[in-house]
Design a protein around this motif. Structure first.
Motif, mmCIF file in Angstrom:
data_model
loop_
_atom_site.group_PDB
_atom_site.id
_atom_site.type_symbol
_atom_site.label_atom_id
_atom_site.label_comp_id
_atom_site.label_asym_id
_atom_site.label_seq_id
_atom_site.Cartn_x
_atom_site.Cartn_y
_atom_site.Cartn_z
ATOM 1 N N GLU A 493 45.074 44.457 44.730
ATOM 2 C CA GLU A 493 45.488 43.176 43.887
ATOM 3 C C GLU A 493 46.189 42.273 45.140
ATOM 4 O O GLU A 493 45.735 40.898 45.098
ATOM 5 C CB GLU A 493 46.643 43.564 43.205
ATOM 6 C CG GLU A 493 46.166 44.406 41.860
ATOM 7 C CD GLU A 493 45.999 45.724 42.136
ATOM 8 O OE1 GLU A 493 46.149 46.244 43.300
ATOM 9 O OE2 GLU A 493 45.128 46.278 41.394
ATOM 10 N N LYS A 494 46.519 42.729 46.167
ATOM 11 C CA LYS A 494 47.141 42.023 46.985
ATOM 12 C C LYS A 494 46.087 41.182 47.776
ATOM 13 O O LYS A 494 46.013 39.970 48.170
ATOM 14 C CB LYS A 494 48.089 42.508 48.095
ATOM 15 C CG LYS A 494 48.861 41.859 49.208
ATOM 16 C CD LYS A 494 49.717 42.619 50.199
ATOM 17 C CE LYS A 494 50.135 41.781 51.323
ATOM 18 N NZ LYS A 494 51.024 42.509 52.076
ATOM 19 N N TYR A 495 44.986 41.897 48.265
ATOM 20 C CA TYR A 495 43.901 41.281 48.771
ATOM 21 C C TYR A 495 43.273 40.400 48.134
ATOM 22 O O TYR A 495 42.873 39.078 48.614
ATOM 23 C CB TYR A 495 43.031 42.428 49.196
ATOM 24 C CG TYR A 495 41.409 41.847 49.842
ATOM 25 C CD1 TYR A 495 41.532 41.806 51.171
ATOM 26 C CD2 TYR A 495 40.345 41.375 49.154
ATOM 27 C CE1 TYR A 495 40.401 41.393 51.893
ATOM 28 C CE2 TYR A 495 39.457 40.819 49.637
ATOM 29 C CZ TYR A 495 39.625 40.790 51.095
ATOM 30 O OH TYR A 495 38.260 40.292 51.808
ATOM 31 N N LYS A 496 43.150 40.377 46.876
ATOM 32 C CA LYS A 496 42.441 39.614 45.935
ATOM 33 C C LYS A 496 43.393 38.335 45.794
ATOM 34 O O LYS A 496 42.724 36.967 45.646
ATOM 35 C CB LYS A 496 42.264 40.027 44.494
ATOM 36 C CG LYS A 496 41.219 40.975 44.356
ATOM 37 C CD LYS A 496 41.316 41.752 43.004
ATOM 38 C CE LYS A 496 40.358 42.876 42.999
ATOM 39 N NZ LYS A 496 39.894 43.088 41.676
ATOM 40 N N ALA A 497 44.590 38.426 45.891
ATOM 41 C CA ALA A 497 45.280 37.091 45.686
ATOM 42 C C ALA A 497 45.356 36.292 47.072
ATOM 43 O O ALA A 497 45.436 35.043 46.849
ATOM 44 C CB ALA A 497 47.099 37.673 45.470
#
Length: 576
Positions: A493-497
């Protein structure tokens, strides 16, 4: 004796005397064995026809080797070659009982598959009574209720601590032996927290049965060594004694779960079996079901807990192994389960469980053949053929294209990847590696394609004879574990953000159509087109990042420990 040394090639020579008046000449024969040299002297009368012919041939200038026409009793025929010495190494009769029990443990693991196959065939052959009482109920239960247990995470309800703690596994581990070496202590997955409960006696609760009350059945349970009681499962106490509140603990998840990557595969992955499918090394707390049965089980109090605070670690294997009747239940009782993505996610999400996967798989089992310097065939072994010299000693791994376990770790989050290298795993059997294009090579590839596993052509030692057999050598297996590579929760999720341009799209899968053949009758296939078993799209650069960290840590573990465990001159080579 000087003349004997001039002719070490074991041929008979005719030597004439130095003067003409000599009536006899001496023929010497040298017979060599492994340790001594024996010289035979044969007296030949020069007046007989045989010696006269020899003398005439010698005078004619013939310098070739001359073999007299003598009886075989007096002079052996030089043209007959001595038979090669056959050295058979037999296990000594004075082998200690403990070592024989260790051999028994490995024998059981080696023959477990044929044993359960024979047990099933025997049950089938016993007649209609066994069919009605065992065979039909078993298959109804298997197909109707237990078919998907190896692949849906329900193995957590099938593993039995009494099975993993049998004394047989202690013998199995000590046979090699199998030992574990950790780079660091692992963070516990859970912690046990004391639960405080209000415990106050009251006279106005006589209408309720106390949890501490004991009956005659409880007394019988106590005599038999059973821990459970009729009203509760806490340790028994005397109802007339001072009542004390029982101590109760509950598990609280505090750390990551683990995916152990085991390298190399070897022939049977003995180290993985001994470490994760039994409790002989982990030494988790265990009490026998009955006190008088204690000698039949491993005593974990004699060792040190290797992974305190880490839940059960389930070894992963092929689903095809769970198609054998009776044998599948044996594997489930030891905690072995399918290596499918669905099963791994179910195991890790439902409890504080971890898994161990042998990353190289069937392809890697065909690559490595006795590369270490250890050559411990068995106790009392005194000789035999040395290992064949190789141009380049290397241990080959299949890892670059094996990234599925890293994908799962990123998708699940709060997972630590543990690179694990077992020194000695590739030194338990001698492999015969067929050349590409040969019948043996074609057979192995056909097995791997159609059944998802293959059959290495291997041999080692026997039970009583050390020269040939299917029992593994006693080479030590040192399992070295690297530093865990932690993947925190929310990494994806952090990477997608941080990368809003990333789009989660299905990856096209190239499928190969196959023509109908006889082998497809036995192949376990799915009519649906092939798709990735991991539905969540993982960014390639994120996947490569953690996979690279894993590979680098595995290489570090290998380089730091190879000189300690007999791999100093062996190069680590990741071929794919």
């Amino acid at each position: 004796m000087g003349a004997v040394q001039d002719y070490p090639d074991q041929t008979l020579r005719h030597r004439k005397g130095g003067d003409e008046e000599g009536d006899q000449s001496i023929v010497r024969e040298t017979t060599e064995n492994d340790k001594d040299s024996v010289t035979h002297e044969v007296s030949i009368d020069v007046n007989d026809s045989t010696s006269t012919d020899l003398q005439n041939e010698s005078n004619s200038g013939n310098q070739e080797k001359i073999t007299p026409s003598l009886s075989s009793k007096s002079v052996p025929d030089s043209t007959k070659k001595s038979k090669p010495y056959v050295n058979i190494n037999i296990a000594p009769l004075n082998t200690p009982l403990r070592q024989r029990l260790e051999t028994l443990g490995v024998i059981w693991h080696t023959i477990s598959i044929p044993f359960f196959i024979c047990l099933f065939l025997l049950s089938v052959s016993l007649g209609w009574i066994v069919w009605l009482a065992i065979i039909l109920p078993y298959f109804i239960w298997w197909y109707g209720f237990d078919l998907h247990t190896p692949s849906n995470g329900k193995v957590v309800y099938r593993v039995r601590s009494w099975m993993t703690n049998m004394i047989l596994w202690e013998w199995f581990v000590d046979y090699f032996p199998i030992r574990v070496h950790k780079s660091v202590d692992f963070e516990p997955t859970f912690s046990e927290v004391l639960v405080e409960e209000d415990f106050e006696g009251s006279d106005d609760e006589e209408d309720l049965i106390s949890e501490d009350s004991r009956t005659l059945i409880d007394v019988v349970f106590k005599r038999l060594g059973l821990r459970k009681r009729l009203n509760d499962s806490s340790s028994s106490t005397n109802s007339n004694a001072e009542r004390k509140p029982p101590l109760r603990f509950k598990r609280v998840s505090t750390g990551p779960r683990y995916i152990f990557g085991y390298h190399p595969h070897g022939v049977i992955s003995m180290g993985c079996m001994g470490l994760f499918a039994t409790n002989a090394i982990r030494n988790e707390p265990f009490q026998p079901p009955l006190k008088f049965l204690k000698p039949l089980f491993h005593d974990p109090t004699k060792g040190v807990r290797q992974f305190p605070g880490i839940g059960h670690v389930f070894p992963l294997t092929l689903t095809t192994q769970f198609t054998l009747p009776f044998y599948r239940d044996y594997l489930l009782s030891l905690g072995l389960t399918s290596a499918s993505a669905k099963n791994i996610k179910s195991l890790i999400n439902n409890g504080d469980n971890s898994v161990c996967i042998v990353v190289g798989g069937a392809q890697e089992s065909l690559l490595n053949n006795m590369v270490g310097s250890h050559n411990n065939v068995g106790k009392g072994f005194k000789g035999g053929k040395d290992r064949e010299p190789t141009k380049k000693k290397e241990i080959q791994l299949v890892l670059h294209k094996r990234k599925g376990f890293v994908k799962l770790a990123i998708e699940l989050g709060n997972i630590s990847l543990v690179p694990t290298f077992a020194f000695g795993e590739a030194d338990l059997y001698k492999l015969t590696i067929p050349q590409p294009g040969s019948w043996g090579y074609a057979f192995q590839q056909w097995m791997k394609t159609n059944f998802q596993f293959t059959v290495p052509f291997f041999s080692a030692r026997g039970v009583f004879i050390y020269d040939f057999g299917f029992l593994s050598y006693r080479n030590p297996i040192n399992v070295c574990m690297g530093k865990p590579i932690h993947i925190p929760s929310g990494t994806l999720e952090k990477y997608k953000a941080e990368h809003p341009d990333f789009e989660e799209k299905a990856t096209p899968v190239h499928t190969i159509s196959r023509k109908d053949s006889f082998s497809n009758l036995f192949k376990i296939v799915d009519d649906k087109p092939k798709r990735s078993t991991i539905k969540t799209k993982i960014p390639q650069d994120l996947l490569d990042y953690y996979h690279k960290l894993y590979v680098e840590e595995l290489k570090r573990v290998y380089e730091d420990n190879k000189h300690k465990y007999g791999y100093g001159d062996v190069e680590l080579n990741i071929i794919e």
